[in-house]
Design a protein around this motif. Sequence first.
Motif: not given
Length: 178
Positions: A3-13
């Motif tokens: 789920n961390r990979m889906l975080d748009p703040i942490r992974f904006p692109i």
Amino acid sequence: MDNRMLDPIRFPIGQFEPTINITDEDRNNLIHQIPEMSHRLRAITQDLSPIQLDTPYRQEGWTIRQIIHHLADNDMNAYLRFKRALTEHEPMSSTYREDLWAELHDYQHIPIEDSIFLLELLHRRFYILLRGMEPVDFHKKLRTAVLGNITLDIALQRFVWHNRHHMAQIESLIYKYC
């Protein structure tokens, strides 16, 4: 999926998604992005105050200052990995504790200008190295702890993605507060 990979703040692109068989044109487009990355970083950070530089881009995230110093450290490591893969048979790339490096004294006290200048010089050298490679060279491999065995084509894609990823984090904070 993590789920961390889906975080748009942490992974904006978004998360890194390699293209397995890229074309020569795609590869050249990636290579030509490299000299511009440090110039873009300089442009987006030139008017930031010390307070802004020391603001985390997200809760429990790195500050803009830490991200910039991390980019310099990461790109130095990536450049050396490429050189090793070009001169050794499937070398194991070294890893480092980027989370702990970001807490070291130099990340807090070296001006970001030093890391941006280093990136400009390093990207110039990396660009020249990449432009001198033959297409077959990009099929050479290196071993990584995170991605396993990868070709230099994938390593190049990851390099460009990594820079774009962190610049998007910086820009998200700038746009949030402007």
